[in-house]
Each structure stands twice: as structure tokens, then as C-alpha cells.
Design a protein around this motif. Structure first.
Motif, PDB file in Angstrom:
ATOM      1  N   PRO A  56      14.597  15.215  33.993  1.00  0.00           N
ATOM      2  CA  PRO A  56      13.359  14.564  33.618  1.00  0.00           C
ATOM      3  C   PRO A  56      13.565  13.344  32.713  1.00  0.00           C
ATOM      4  N   MET A  57      12.602  12.438  32.871  1.00  0.00           N
ATOM      5  CA  MET A  57      12.528  11.271  31.992  1.00  0.00           C
ATOM      6  C   MET A  57      11.044  10.912  31.878  1.00  0.00           C
ATOM      7  N   ILE A  58      10.648  10.544  30.674  1.00  0.00           N
ATOM      8  CA  ILE A  58       9.324   9.943  30.515  1.00  0.00           C
ATOM      9  C   ILE A  58       9.520   8.595  29.825  1.00  0.00           C
ATOM     10  N   VAL A  59       8.653   7.669  30.163  1.00  0.00           N
ATOM     11  CA  VAL A  59       8.646   6.386  29.473  1.00  0.00           C
ATOM     12  C   VAL A  59       7.277   6.287  28.801  1.00  0.00           C
ATOM     13  N   VAL A  60       7.320   6.252  27.477  1.00  0.00           N
ATOM     14  CA  VAL A  60       6.092   6.299  26.686  1.00  0.00           C
ATOM     15  C   VAL A  60       5.895   4.959  25.990  1.00  0.00           C
ATOM     16  N   ASP A  61       4.850   4.258  26.387  1.00  0.00           N
ATOM     17  CA  ASP A  61       4.575   2.934  25.809  1.00  0.00           C
ATOM     18  C   ASP A  61       5.850   2.084  25.798  1.00  0.00           C
ATOM     19  N   GLY A  62       6.672   2.231  26.843  1.00  0.00           N
ATOM     20  CA  GLY A  62       7.887   1.427  26.979  1.00  0.00           C
ATOM     21  C   GLY A  62       9.148   2.071  26.405  1.00  0.00           C
ATOM     22  N   THR A  63       9.020   3.187  25.701  1.00  0.00           N
ATOM     23  CA  THR A  63      10.208   3.859  25.147  1.00  0.00           C
ATOM     24  C   THR A  63      10.648   4.994  26.070  1.00  0.00           C
ATOM     25  N   VAL A  64      11.951   5.003  26.373  1.00  0.00           N
ATOM     26  CA  VAL A  64      12.494   6.023  27.283  1.00  0.00           C
ATOM     27  C   VAL A  64      12.854   7.282  26.496  1.00  0.00           C
ATOM     28  N   ILE A  65      12.375   8.430  26.981  1.00  0.00           N
ATOM     29  CA  ILE A  65      12.797   9.716  26.397  1.00  0.00           C
ATOM     30  C   ILE A  65      13.337  10.565  27.542  1.00  0.00           C
ATOM     31  N   THR A  66      14.569  11.027  27.380  1.00  0.00           N
ATOM     32  CA  THR A  66      15.184  11.925  28.370  1.00  0.00           C
ATOM     33  C   THR A  66      15.568  13.220  27.658  1.00  0.00           C
ATOM     34  N   GLU A  67      16.081  14.162  28.393  1.00  0.00           N
ATOM     35  CA  GLU A  67      16.528  15.493  27.962  1.00  0.00           C
ATOM     36  C   GLU A  67      15.299  16.399  27.778  1.00  0.00           C
ATOM     37  N   ALA A  68      15.226  17.396  28.641  1.00  0.00           N
ATOM     38  CA  ALA A  68      14.033  18.245  28.685  1.00  0.00           C
ATOM     39  C   ALA A  68      13.596  18.742  27.289  1.00  0.00           C
ATOM     40  N   PRO A  69      14.500  19.294  26.461  1.00  0.00           N
ATOM     41  CA  PRO A  69      13.996  19.802  25.171  1.00  0.00           C
ATOM     42  C   PRO A  69      13.501  18.696  24.244  1.00  0.00           C
ATOM     43  N   ALA A  70      14.103  17.502  24.339  1.00  0.00           N
ATOM     44  CA  ALA A  70      13.636  16.391  23.496  1.00  0.00           C
ATOM     45  C   ALA A  70      12.236  15.956  23.934  1.00  0.00           C
ATOM     46  N   ILE A  71      12.017  15.901  25.241  1.00  0.00           N
ATOM     47  CA  ILE A  71      10.701  15.503  25.752  1.00  0.00           C
ATOM     48  C   ILE A  71       9.659  16.538  25.323  1.00  0.00           C
ATOM     49  N   ILE A  72      10.034  17.797  25.455  1.00  0.00           N
ATOM     50  CA  ILE A  72       9.112  18.877  25.092  1.00  0.00           C
ATOM     51  C   ILE A  72       8.760  18.805  23.606  1.00  0.00           C
ATOM     52  N   ALA A  73       9.776  18.615  22.773  1.00  0.00           N
ATOM     53  CA  ALA A  73       9.531  18.564  21.319  1.00  0.00           C
ATOM     54  C   ALA A  73       8.647  17.366  20.980  1.00  0.00           C
ATOM     55  N   TRP A  74       8.907  16.231  21.635  1.00  0.00           N
ATOM     56  CA  TRP A  74       8.092  15.051  21.338  1.00  0.00           C
ATOM     57  C   TRP A  74       6.631  15.299  21.757  1.00  0.00           C
ATOM     58  N   LEU A  75       6.441  15.839  22.932  1.00  0.00           N
ATOM     59  CA  LEU A  75       5.067  16.074  23.412  1.00  0.00           C
ATOM     60  C   LEU A  75       4.329  17.053  22.494  1.00  0.00           C
ATOM     61  N   ALA A  76       5.030  18.081  22.044  1.00  0.00           N
ATOM     62  CA  ALA A  76       4.378  19.070  21.172  1.00  0.00           C
ATOM     63  C   ALA A  76       3.885  18.398  19.893  1.00  0.00           C
ATOM     64  N   ASP A  77       4.665  17.464  19.361  1.00  0.00           N
ATOM     65  CA  ASP A  77       4.257  16.777  18.121  1.00  0.00           C
ATOM     66  C   ASP A  77       3.196  15.710  18.383  1.00  0.00           C
TER      67      ASP A  77
END
Ligand SMILES: N[C@@H](CCC(=O)N[C@@H](CS)C(=O)NCC(=O)O)C(=O)O
Length: 200
Positions: A56-77
Motif C-alpha cells: 500500500p501507498m497513500i499520497v496525502v496532500d502531495g506527501t507519500v506515506i508507505t508501509e501498512a502500519p505507518a499508514i494505519i498509525a497516521w490515519l488513526a491520528d
């Protein structure tokens, strides 16, 4: 604050974990399907975003976030109204980090060892995850007393670990298939409305 989230997805991949988490968080997102057969993840455009060529990868307002647990932690916050992460600085937050990091650094490599039928190494103390059995014993101990890893409270750590365990069971990892405790946990996870929304 609302974000523009672009979600790079293939339902037959670890991106399914993030799909479930996006639904739990209640985020608005645009999905871009990544077809591995067509090499969508190996184009210069994709590799400029993630040189690993992985989702998985998400691009949020132009910033790339990869690694499933990092994406999950970011979304939770980033989506606190969903209540998927304990308060920063609380003991529950420590427990939450414990499971999220244990998921990425111990459960994930231990499961991949099993799925690829890698022979166990003799020097298990040299491996961060020790052994598959030690990892499974630890997960089972964490689930024995309560429905979720943080006790009565469902959290983003359950999204990650519940999805990983469900995935390993699907791929026929025997000890996971034989564990009633883990089977019940994965079933509870899969009854979540947010998870069910990812299947339609
Ligand atoms: N460390 C990554 C692993 C992601 C990963 O392995 N993704 C696989 C799909 S499950 C992938 O994109 N493979 C495509 C490839 O390597 O070509 C994470 O935890 O998110």
C-alpha cells in the motif's frame, strides 16, 4: 482538517489492510488501482513516488506515506473522531505502539517465513522475531483475556494484526488455521462494518 488522499490499491495485496483502515477512519479517498501484471507499480511515475515499487501507498496532500502500519498509525491520528488510537502519552498508547510495531517487525516476517516454507534457523536469538511459534504464543497471550489487543477497546492495531492473521490463515499457515483463539479474533475483525464495506 480535510485531506486529499489518493490510495494506491490492489485488493489482492496488503493494500486491503489500508482499505479497511480508510473505511474505519471515515476518510474520503480516491482509489487508483495498481495492476501488478501490467507493471503499474514499476512505471517511472510510480517509482518516483515509491522506489520500492510496492503498495500500500497513500499520497496525502502531495506527501507519500508507505508501509501498512505507518499508514494505519497516521490515519488513526488524522481522524481522531473514529477513536482508533489511545491518547498520546497514555499507557494504552504504549500498548498500542507495542502491537503496531510487533506487527511490522515480528508478525510480518514470521508469517512470511511460514508462507514461503523457509526452514527455521538455529540461532533464533539473532532474529528480531525469534521464531514463528514464539510470535504466535505472544499474540495468543495478548488475546486470551479480552476481545481486542487493547482489551475491551478496538483500535487501529487490531486492523493491522487482524488483517495480517486473516491473510496468513487464508494462505494456509497451519498453526493459525488450528488456533480457535485467532480464528475467533479474525471473525470478530471481519464482522466490523468498515471491513464489510471493503468487500462490496
Ligand atoms: N513493507 C510493506 C510491504 C508491502 C508489500 O510487500 N506489498 C506487495 C503486495 S502485498 C507489493 O506491492 N508487491 C509488488 C512488487 O513487489 O512488485 C508494507 O508493510 O506495507
Amino acid at each position: 482538517m480535510s485531506h486529499k488522499i489518493v490510495f494506491y490499491h490492489n485488493p489482492k495485496s496488503r493494500a486491503a489492510i489500508v482499505h479497511w483502515m480508510l473505511e474505519e477512519a471515515g476518510a474520503d479517498y480516491e482509489t487508483r488501482l495498481v495492476d501488478f501484471q501490467k507493471g503499474d507499480n514499476r512505471t517511472p511515475e510510480f517509482l518516483a513516488l515509491n522506489p520500492m515499487g510496492k503498495i500500500p501507498m497513500i499520497v496525502v496532500d502531495g506527501t507519500v506515506i508507505t508501509e501498512a502500519p505507518a499508514i494505519i498509525a497516521w490515519l488513526a491520528d488524522a481522524y481522531p473522531a473514529a477513536g482508533l488510537a489511545p491518547e498520546v502519552g497514555s499507557l494504552q498508547r504504549g500498548l498500542y505502539y507495542r502491537w503496531l510495531f510487533f506487527g511490522g517487525s515480528c508478525i510480518e516476517p514470521a508469517l512470511v517465513d511460514q508462507m514461503l516454507h523457509r526452514p527455521p534457523v538455529e540461532q533464533k536469538s539473532a532474529l528480531g522475531w525469534g521464531s514463528f511459534d514464539d510470535v504466535l504464543d505472544t499474540v495468543e497471550a495478548g488475546l486470551r483475556a479480552a476481545p481486542w489487543l487493547l482489551g475491551e477497546r478496538f483500535s487501529a492495531a487490531d486492523v493491522y494484526i487482524g488483517a495480517e492473521l486473516g491473510w496468513a490463515g487464508h494462505f494456509g499457515v497451519q498453526r493459525i488455521k488450528d488456533s480457535q483463539l485467532i480464528d475467533d479474533y479474525v471473525t470478530r475483525c471481519r464482522q466490523r462494518p468498515a471491513y464489510l464495506r471493503t468487500l462490496v
